[in-house]
Design a protein around this motif. Structure first.
Motif, short mmCIF file in Angstrom:
data_model
loop_
_atom_site.label_atom_id
_atom_site.label_comp_id
_atom_site.label_asym_id
_atom_site.label_seq_id
_atom_site.Cartn_x
_atom_site.Cartn_y
_atom_site.Cartn_z
N ALA A 142 0.83 -1.21 0.00
CA ALA A 142 0.00 0.00 0.00
C ALA A 142 0.86 1.26 0.00
CB ALA A 142 -0.93 0.00 1.21
N ASP A 143 2.10 1.14 0.52
CA ASP A 143 2.99 2.31 0.56
C ASP A 143 3.37 2.79 -0.84
OD1 ASP A 143 6.01 0.90 0.17
OD2 ASP A 143 4.47 -0.38 1.04
N LYS A 144 3.11 1.96 -1.87
CA LYS A 144 3.44 2.36 -3.24
C LYS A 144 2.40 3.33 -3.82
CE LYS A 144 6.62 -1.06 -3.90
NZ LYS A 144 7.92 -0.80 -3.32
N LEU A 145 1.27 3.47 -3.13
CA LEU A 145 0.20 4.35 -3.61
C LEU A 145 -0.04 5.48 -2.61
CD1 LEU A 145 -2.53 1.78 -4.78
CD2 LEU A 145 -0.78 2.89 -6.17
N GLY A 146 -0.56 6.60 -3.10
CA GLY A 146 -0.97 7.68 -2.20
C GLY A 146 -2.24 7.29 -1.46
N ARG A 147 -2.58 8.06 -0.43
CA ARG A 147 -3.75 7.75 0.40
C ARG A 147 -5.04 7.64 -0.42
NH1 ARG A 147 -3.24 5.48 5.31
NH2 ARG A 147 -1.31 6.20 6.22
N GLY A 148 -5.23 8.59 -1.34
CA GLY A 148 -6.45 8.60 -2.15
C GLY A 148 -6.56 7.35 -3.01
N GLN A 149 -5.44 6.99 -3.64
CA GLN A 149 -5.43 5.79 -4.50
C GLN A 149 -5.67 4.52 -3.67
OE1 GLN A 149 -1.42 6.77 -6.05
NE2 GLN A 149 -2.23 6.22 -8.06
N GLN A 150 -5.07 4.50 -2.47
CA GLN A 150 -5.30 3.35 -1.58
C GLN A 150 -6.78 3.20 -1.27
OE1 GLN A 150 -3.07 3.19 2.09
NE2 GLN A 150 -1.23 4.00 1.12
N GLY A 151 -7.40 4.32 -0.92
CA GLY A 151 -8.83 4.31 -0.57
C GLY A 151 -9.68 3.83 -1.74
N ASN A 152 -9.37 4.32 -2.94
CA ASN A 152 -10.13 3.91 -4.12
C ASN A 152 -9.97 2.41 -4.39
OD1 ASN A 152 -10.89 6.55 -4.48
ND2 ASN A 152 -9.37 7.00 -6.07
N ALA A 153 -8.72 1.93 -4.28
CA ALA A 153 -8.47 0.51 -4.52
C ALA A 153 -9.21 -0.35 -3.49
CB ALA A 153 -6.96 0.22 -4.46
N LEU A 154 -9.16 0.08 -2.23
CA LEU A 154 -9.82 -0.67 -1.15
C LEU A 154 -11.33 -0.75 -1.40
CD1 LEU A 154 -9.61 -2.05 1.64
CD2 LEU A 154 -9.88 0.21 2.68
N GLN A 155 -11.93 0.37 -1.75
CA GLN A 155 -13.38 0.39 -2.00
C GLN A 155 -13.75 -0.51 -3.19
OE1 GLN A 155 -15.58 1.35 0.10
NE2 GLN A 155 -13.88 2.08 1.35
N ALA A 156 -12.94 -0.45 -4.24
CA ALA A 156 -13.23 -1.27 -5.43
C ALA A 156 -13.17 -2.76 -5.09
CB ALA A 156 -12.23 -0.94 -6.54
N VAL A 157 -12.16 -3.15 -4.32
CA VAL A 157 -12.02 -4.56 -3.94
C VAL A 157 -13.17 -4.97 -3.01
CG1 VAL A 157 -10.59 -6.22 -2.67
CG2 VAL A 157 -9.53 -4.66 -4.30
N LYS A 158 -13.48 -4.11 -2.04
CA LYS A 158 -14.59 -4.42 -1.12
C LYS A 158 -15.87 -4.67 -1.89
CE LYS A 158 -13.65 -2.29 3.37
NZ LYS A 158 -13.71 -1.07 4.17
N LYS A 159 -16.13 -3.80 -2.86
CA LYS A 159 -17.37 -3.89 -3.64
C LYS A 159 -17.41 -5.22 -4.41
CE LYS A 159 -19.94 -1.21 -7.03
NZ LYS A 159 -19.86 -0.10 -7.97
N GLU A 160 -16.29 -5.56 -5.06
CA GLU A 160 -16.28 -6.80 -5.85
C GLU A 160 -16.39 -8.03 -4.95
OE1 GLU A 160 -13.69 -9.21 -9.18
OE2 GLU A 160 -13.50 -7.03 -9.07
N LEU A 161 -15.69 -8.02 -3.81
CA LEU A 161 -15.76 -9.17 -2.91
C LEU A 161 -17.16 -9.33 -2.35
CD1 LEU A 161 -12.39 -8.92 -0.93
CD2 LEU A 161 -13.01 -10.56 -2.71
N PHE A 162 -17.80 -8.20 -2.04
CA PHE A 162 -19.15 -8.27 -1.47
C PHE A 162 -20.12 -8.86 -2.50
CE2 PHE A 162 -23.36 -6.69 -0.33
CZ PHE A 162 -23.43 -7.12 1.01
N SER A 163 -19.98 -8.44 -3.76
CA SER A 163 -20.91 -8.96 -4.77
C SER A 163 -20.65 -10.44 -5.04
CB SER A 163 -20.85 -8.14 -6.06
OG SER A 163 -19.64 -8.36 -6.72
N ALA A 164 -19.41 -10.88 -4.88
CA ALA A 164 -19.08 -12.30 -5.12
C ALA A 164 -19.39 -13.19 -3.92
CB ALA A 164 -17.61 -12.45 -5.50
N PHE A 165 -19.07 -12.69 -2.72
CA PHE A 165 -19.09 -13.56 -1.53
C PHE A 165 -19.93 -13.02 -0.38
CE2 PHE A 165 -14.72 -14.16 -3.41
CZ PHE A 165 -14.97 -15.41 -3.96
N GLY A 166 -20.63 -11.92 -0.57
CA GLY A 166 -21.33 -11.33 0.57
C GLY A 166 -20.34 -10.75 1.56
N ASP A 167 -20.69 -10.74 2.83
CA ASP A 167 -19.80 -10.09 3.81
C ASP A 167 -18.91 -11.10 4.53
OD1 ASP A 167 -21.67 -11.33 5.32
OD2 ASP A 167 -22.42 -9.54 6.32
#
Length: 199
Positions: A146-171
């Protein structure tokens, strides 16, 4: 804070089911694509620099490597997947071995999937998370480097992954940002693993 994982030490490497330790106690498995930062993440969690071998060569972990944290409490390092330089029959052997391990291992209490935050959720990542969800095991995704990305990019990546995981596997799958370099997220991830091991 005291680290319940810092007594981890190398126990054995298993290349076949016969070499696995007795199927008792609690185990947490770590999976990740080659060069996703799995060894570095393991080392950061247990607070040892050299427990898991860090290599620039993808696919160096070629067995299931067991580290004992306490009697009957283990961390299990799975072979890095996506390895290019491994013969087909060896890949097939690992695939069958890991498949069986996931389906039948009673001691398994959870799975940590390590993904480079810049290239998350490849097919293998989804497959490993699917193994855990099918068995009703908790799973947790570490978005490493995560240190390779700025805070904003980290947040965007985290949200995108959360969204995809939730749609695939629920919570059923947790996800967080992580950096072995800067120690970001290490404490959170350590708590997840320690809770699964009931330490």
């Amino acid at each position: 804070m005291s680290n319940p994982l810092n007594s981890a030490s190398y126990l054995l490497s298993a290349h076949t089911p016969r070499q696995l330790p007795d199927d008792g106690g609690f185990e947490v498995a770590f999976a990740g694509r080659s060069n996703a930062g799995k060894s570095s993440a393991l080392n950061a969690l247990v607070n040892h620099n050299r427990l898991a071998r860090v290599s620039k060569t993808p696919g160096r972990t070629q067995q299931l490597v067991f580290f004992q944290v306490q009697p009957d409490r283990y961390l299990v390092d799975l072979p890095g997947y996506g390895y290019a330089k491994v013969p087909q029959d060896l890949q097939a052997h690992w695939q069958a071995f890991i498949d069986r391990y996931f389906r039948t291992r009673e001691a398994l209490r959870g799975l940590v999937v390590v993904m480079d935050i810049r290239h998350p959720l490849k097919d293998y990542d989804r497959q490993m998370l699917g193994y855990a969800v099918q068995r009703g095991l908790p799973a947790h995704a570490l978005l490493t480097k995560a240190d390779k990305l700025g805070r904003g990019q980290q947040g965007n990546a985290l949200q995108a992954v959360k969204k995809e995981l939730f749609s695939a596997f629920g919570d059923t799958v947790g996800v967080q940002t992580f950096s072995a370099e800067s120690k970001q997220g290490v404490e959170d991830a350590r708590k997840v693993v320690a809770d699964w091991l009931e330490l």
